[in-house]
Design a protein around this motif. Structure first.
Motif, PDB file in Angstrom:
ATOM      1  N   ASN A  76       0.837  -1.201   0.000  1.00 35.75           N
ATOM      2  CA  ASN A  76       0.000   0.000   0.000  1.00 35.75           C
ATOM      3  C   ASN A  76       0.876   1.258   0.000  1.00 35.75           C
ATOM      4  OD1 ASN A  76      -2.476  -1.463   0.215  1.00 35.75           O
ATOM      5  ND2 ASN A  76      -2.072  -1.751   2.408  1.00 35.75           N
ATOM      6  N   GLY A  77       0.285   2.346  -0.415  1.00 41.32           N
ATOM      7  CA  GLY A  77       0.968   3.635  -0.331  1.00 41.32           C
ATOM      8  C   GLY A  77       1.425   4.206  -1.652  1.00 41.32           C
ATOM      9  N   PHE A  78       1.232   3.458  -2.775  1.00 43.12           N
ATOM     10  CA  PHE A  78       1.684   3.946  -4.081  1.00 43.12           C
ATOM     11  C   PHE A  78       0.568   4.710  -4.794  1.00 43.12           C
ATOM     12  CE2 PHE A  78       4.995   0.828  -3.421  1.00 43.12           C
ATOM     13  CZ  PHE A  78       6.106   1.417  -4.032  1.00 43.12           C
ATOM     14  N   LEU A  79       0.968   5.771  -5.498  1.00 45.48           N
ATOM     15  CA  LEU A  79       0.087   6.557  -6.356  1.00 45.48           C
ATOM     16  C   LEU A  79       0.672   6.558  -7.763  1.00 45.48           C
ATOM     17  CD1 LEU A  79      -0.391   9.672  -4.032  1.00 45.48           C
ATOM     18  CD2 LEU A  79      -1.986   7.764  -4.285  1.00 45.48           C
ATOM     19  N   ILE A  80      -0.185   6.683  -8.764  1.00 48.31           N
ATOM     20  CA  ILE A  80       0.279   6.687 -10.148  1.00 48.31           C
ATOM     21  C   ILE A  80      -0.514   7.726 -10.932  1.00 48.31           C
ATOM     22  CG2 ILE A  80      -1.323   4.923 -10.999  1.00 48.31           C
ATOM     23  CD1 ILE A  80       1.116   3.721 -12.527  1.00 48.31           C
TER      24      ILE A  80
ATOM     25  N   VAL B  99       4.272  -1.358 -10.341  1.00 48.97           N
ATOM     26  CA  VAL B  99       3.189  -0.448  -9.962  1.00 48.97           C
ATOM     27  C   VAL B  99       2.310  -0.194 -11.190  1.00 48.97           C
ATOM     28  CG1 VAL B  99       2.597   1.795  -8.969  1.00 48.97           C
ATOM     29  CG2 VAL B  99       4.712   0.648  -8.269  1.00 48.97           C
ATOM     30  N   TYR B 100       0.975  -0.267 -11.013  1.00 47.11           N
ATOM     31  CA  TYR B 100       0.082  -0.081 -12.152  1.00 47.11           C
ATOM     32  C   TYR B 100      -1.323   0.247 -11.665  1.00 47.11           C
ATOM     33  CZ  TYR B 100      -1.651  -4.723 -10.956  1.00 47.11           C
ATOM     34  OH  TYR B 100      -2.192  -5.785 -10.292  1.00 47.11           O
ATOM     35  N   SER B 101      -2.145   0.671 -12.600  1.00 48.97           N
ATOM     36  CA  SER B 101      -3.570   0.875 -12.342  1.00 48.97           C
ATOM     37  C   SER B 101      -4.320   0.693 -13.647  1.00 48.97           C
ATOM     38  CB  SER B 101      -3.840   2.284 -11.806  1.00 48.97           C
ATOM     39  OG  SER B 101      -5.239   2.555 -11.788  1.00 48.97           O
ATOM     40  N   PRO B 102      -5.429  -0.008 -13.656  1.00 48.25           N
ATOM     41  CA  PRO B 102      -6.206  -0.174 -14.895  1.00 48.25           C
ATOM     42  C   PRO B 102      -6.772   1.145 -15.411  1.00 48.25           C
ATOM     43  CG  PRO B 102      -7.410  -1.035 -12.999  1.00 48.25           C
ATOM     44  CD  PRO B 102      -6.028  -0.738 -12.522  1.00 48.25           C
ATOM     45  N   VAL B 103      -6.801   2.144 -14.551  1.00 50.30           N
ATOM     46  CA  VAL B 103      -7.344   3.447 -14.949  1.00 50.30           C
ATOM     47  C   VAL B 103      -6.310   4.271 -15.707  1.00 50.30           C
ATOM     48  CG1 VAL B 103      -8.386   5.594 -14.089  1.00 50.30           C
ATOM     49  CG2 VAL B 103      -8.893   3.409 -12.964  1.00 50.30           C
TER      50      VAL B 103
ATOM     51  N   ALA C 169       0.377  -2.451  -6.351  1.00 53.67           N
ATOM     52  CA  ALA C 169       1.821  -2.696  -6.376  1.00 53.67           C
ATOM     53  C   ALA C 169       2.103  -4.138  -5.988  1.00 53.67           C
ATOM     54  CB  ALA C 169       2.530  -1.741  -5.421  1.00 53.67           C
ATOM     55  N   ILE C 170       3.109  -4.713  -6.664  1.00 54.53           N
ATOM     56  CA  ILE C 170       3.510  -6.103  -6.413  1.00 54.53           C
ATOM     57  C   ILE C 170       5.029  -6.155  -6.312  1.00 54.53           C
ATOM     58  CG2 ILE C 170       3.535  -8.462  -7.330  1.00 54.53           C
ATOM     59  CD1 ILE C 170       0.978  -7.767  -8.869  1.00 54.53           C
TER      60      ILE C 170
END
Length: 681
Positions: free
Chosen positions: A612-616, A638-642, A628-629
């Motif tokens: 936890n704690g990551f922003l993109i 680090v990624y986001s589907p958005v 994040a993995i």
């Protein structure tokens, strides 16, 4: 007429029953500076010159100089007039145009306490308190100034006003030494009227000797710790052009003071040891320093989180279990801002027994404890800190002119000084840049660092930054100025600095109500690692308190500082020195790959099964929570589907990033960071 006779009778009667406090030495020698003072035994009053004349009168104690150190003042005051009048102490007297006033003010229907400064031709009030009970004509009152010894009051000095006969308390007020007022310098008595006020039983405690020509700064005193395996400078004052001799064991040294009386000797290197005696003498005076130890000496400085006491923190439980330890000693530097660099501003050494330890810096004590147990030699800490202070208070103000980024601070200082000198309103100047108080640039360096330079030290531990969050980007420059100037004056370009990155906090004080203020300050602190060699940063992001700027957990911070020192300074490379530090980023499609250093045997999460704690964010610069993995020992995906085309990643990037939970294999937290350099919009 009958009423006046009654008051005069009560005046004589009450002073006949006033009792002096035990433990003080009374000296009735005074310099009369202004007013027609009369001295009769231990009573002092201003004799009337003309019935209608009313002037300020003051008198100072003999055998005091600007470098005199004292710990307590006390005097009994009797008012014998219905007119408005004031009486009390003169403090820190410089000359007839520059001194502090601590006084009781009495009028027909009100009474108050006032503390302020007479300078630039006028009185500058600092503190005014209306008393709940009026001061009576038929009563004798004691005013006292003492160091604070109570846990319920955080300010270092206590002023009390007590009715002598009954012991009734009229005032008990904690005060900081911001301008400064207490503990040093020439003192005396003050009266605002030409008659009808009398002082009795003036007492001063622990007055330093001023009749000796041979002097040392206070850090050279009983119980001190000298740095092992280094040539040690020792200095002082004596009669001009006179010989000074120093003896340590079988080693003898000799020098001659210069035309101003200053002298300096360099002592040979010594190995760790205890119970050493040092003898310093001239042709007229002798000073003996007993119980000297040789070991490791560190300077602990900064603001309130460094000053937070053992009893206020989690370290108190540990301290109570520890036996007395003569191998841990603290030099307690009094709080004393100064316009000019001082030779001495007081202070004393203490040894580690709980009655002392409970009031020491929690972080500095935890640090010393870890070092002493690991190295098994004496450890000395020079404890010099002050809550709420900015970094620019801790190095000379002249250094600020070296950068366009900071020269404006110096410009504001001179603008405010000109206004003060011309009795004009100070406009468009940040209050911390105004001369004459604790926040003034350079004032804490002059009063609380300069007196023990160049006392040989191994390194510095530093916890500060909260008071610089209103301009966080400037902090890298300011902190670099401090590091480099301290290295210069200690003549050690490799002097080690271990400092604390700001903990998590969102209590709406010290800039935490400003979005990104604290993250940007933490970033400035992280940049110092790249900019300045021989530095280490203890990450404290996981031990903060969302509502308390002074987090209770100090033991983890002390342990992390000691890890840095043990690894970097003492070459114990089996000690893991730090938590993960951002190294680089690679963007590939919709994913960011973050590489870290300082991971030891790998990365892990705590307090959760997920990172936890990551922003993109993409090119629109709008950050959202990211997944994040942990991919391997030093990489996080680090990624986001958005966000299909990410351009920036941030970690723990808020004032209080409570969810951040990425650690290395030994449980040390990752420092907050960002991969972008976008300005706040």
């Amino acid at each position: 007429m009958e009423q006046n006779i009654t008051y005069k009778f009560l005046f004589l009667f009450l002073y006949g029953i006033c009792v002096s406090l035990k433990g003080f030495g009374l000296n009735t020698d005074w310099y009369k500076l202004k007013g027609n003072w009369t001295i009769e035994n231990d009573s002092l009053y201003v004799k009337n010159v003309a019935e209608e004349i009313s002037i300020q009168s003051y008198i100072i104690k003999k055998n005091l100089v600007t470098e005199s150190i004292w710990t307590e003042l006390s005097v009994d005051v009797f008012f014998d007039t219905t007119k408005e009048t004031a009486g009390g102490f003169i403090l820190n007297y410089q000359d007839s145009s520059n001194f502090a006033i601590c006084r009781l003010v009495r009028s027909n229907n009100s009474s108050s306490f006032e503390l302020g400064w007479w300078r630039y031709g006028y009185y500058r009030p600092y503190l005014q308190i209306d008393l709940k009970n009026e001061l009576s004509l038929d009563k004798c009152y004691n005013i006292s100034i003492k160091p604070n010894t109570e846990k319920t009051e955080w300010r270092p000095w206590i002023i009390t006003v007590i009715e002598v006969k009954t012991g009734k308390l009229f005032l008990k007020q904690g005060v900081e030494n911001e301008m400064p007022f207490f503990g040093r310098g020439i003192v005396g008595l003050y009266s605002s009227i030409n008659k009808d006020i009398c002082f009795k039983n003036f007492q001063i405690r622990n007055q330093s000797e001023t009749n000796k020509l041979l002097k040392l700064t206070s850090i050279f005193s009983g119980g001190m710790v000298l740095q092992r395996n280094k040539n040690i400078p020792m200095w002082g004052k004596a009669k001009p052009t006179t010989k000074v001799f120093v003896k340590i064991g079988e080693d003898n040294y000799e020098t001659v003071s210069d035309s101003s009386g200053s002298w300096k000797i360099t002592l040979n290197q010594m190995i760790a040891s205890q119970s050493i005696e040092i003898l310093i003498h001239s042709l007229t005076d002798t000073i003996k320093i007993e119980n000297v130890a040789v070991g490791e000496v560190w300077l602990a400085s900064g603001q309130s989180n460094m000053g937070m006491k053992v009893w206020q923190s989690d370290i108190d439980t540990l301290a109570k279990k520890k036996p007395d330890n003569d191998n841990i000693r603290f030099f307690i530097q009094p709080q004393w801002p100064s316009e000019e660099p001082l030779f001495d501003s007081g202070g004393h050494w203490e040894q580690a027994k709980y009655s002392n330890v409970q009031n020491w810096s929690a972080i500095a004590y935890g640090f010393a404890l870890n070092l002493q147990e690991k190295l098994n030699i004496p450890v000395g800490i020079i404890a010099s800190y002050w809550g709420g202070t900015s970094v620019q208070s801790w190095f000379p103000k002249e250094v600020l002119k070296d950068s366009k980024e900071t020269s404006a601070i110096l410009t504001e200082y001179h603008k405010a000084l000109a206004a003060l000198e011309n009795n004009q309103e100070i406009r468009d100047v940040y209050y911390r840049n105004i001369p004459g108080q604790v926040h003034t640039p350079g004032y804490l360096f002059n009063g609380m660092i300069s007196p023990f330079v160049p006392y040989c030290i191994k390194g510095v531990i530093w916890y500060q930054g909260e008071s610089n969050t209103l301009d966080p980007r400037q902090y890298t420059t300011l902190f670099s100025m401090l590091i480099n100037h301290w290295r210069k004056i200690w003549n050690n370009l490799n002097l080690y600095f271990a400092y604390v990155q700001l903990a998590a906090y969102d209590g709406k004080e010290s800039g935490s109500d400003i979005e990104n203020a604290w993250p940007l300050l933490r970033e400035s602190q992280r940049i110092i690692l790249q900019k300045e060699k021989n530095t280490g940063m203890a990450v404290a992001i996981d031990v903060g308190d969302s509502l308390n700027i002074h987090p209770f957990q100090k033991q983890p911070i002390a342990e992390r500082l000691s890890r840095l020192a043990l690894h970097d300074v003492y070459n114990l490379h089996g000690v893991v020195r730090s938590g993960p530090m951002y190294k680089s980023v690679v963007f590939n499609g919709d994913t960011a790959f973050i590489s870290f250093s300082e991971t030891n045997c790998g990365l892990k999460v705590m307090k959760s099964n997920e990172v936890n704690g990551f922003l993109i964010a993409g090119k629109d610069k709008k950050f959202i929570n990211a997944k994040a993995i942990i991919l391997n020992n030093n990489t996080v995906k680090v990624y986001s589907p958005v966000v299909t085309n990410p351009k920036a990643v941030r970690y723990a990037w808020s004032n209080y990033p409570g969810a951040a939970n990425l650690y290395n294999s030994v449980g040390l937290p990752t420092s907050p960071f960002r991969t972008d350099n976008w300005n706040k919009e």
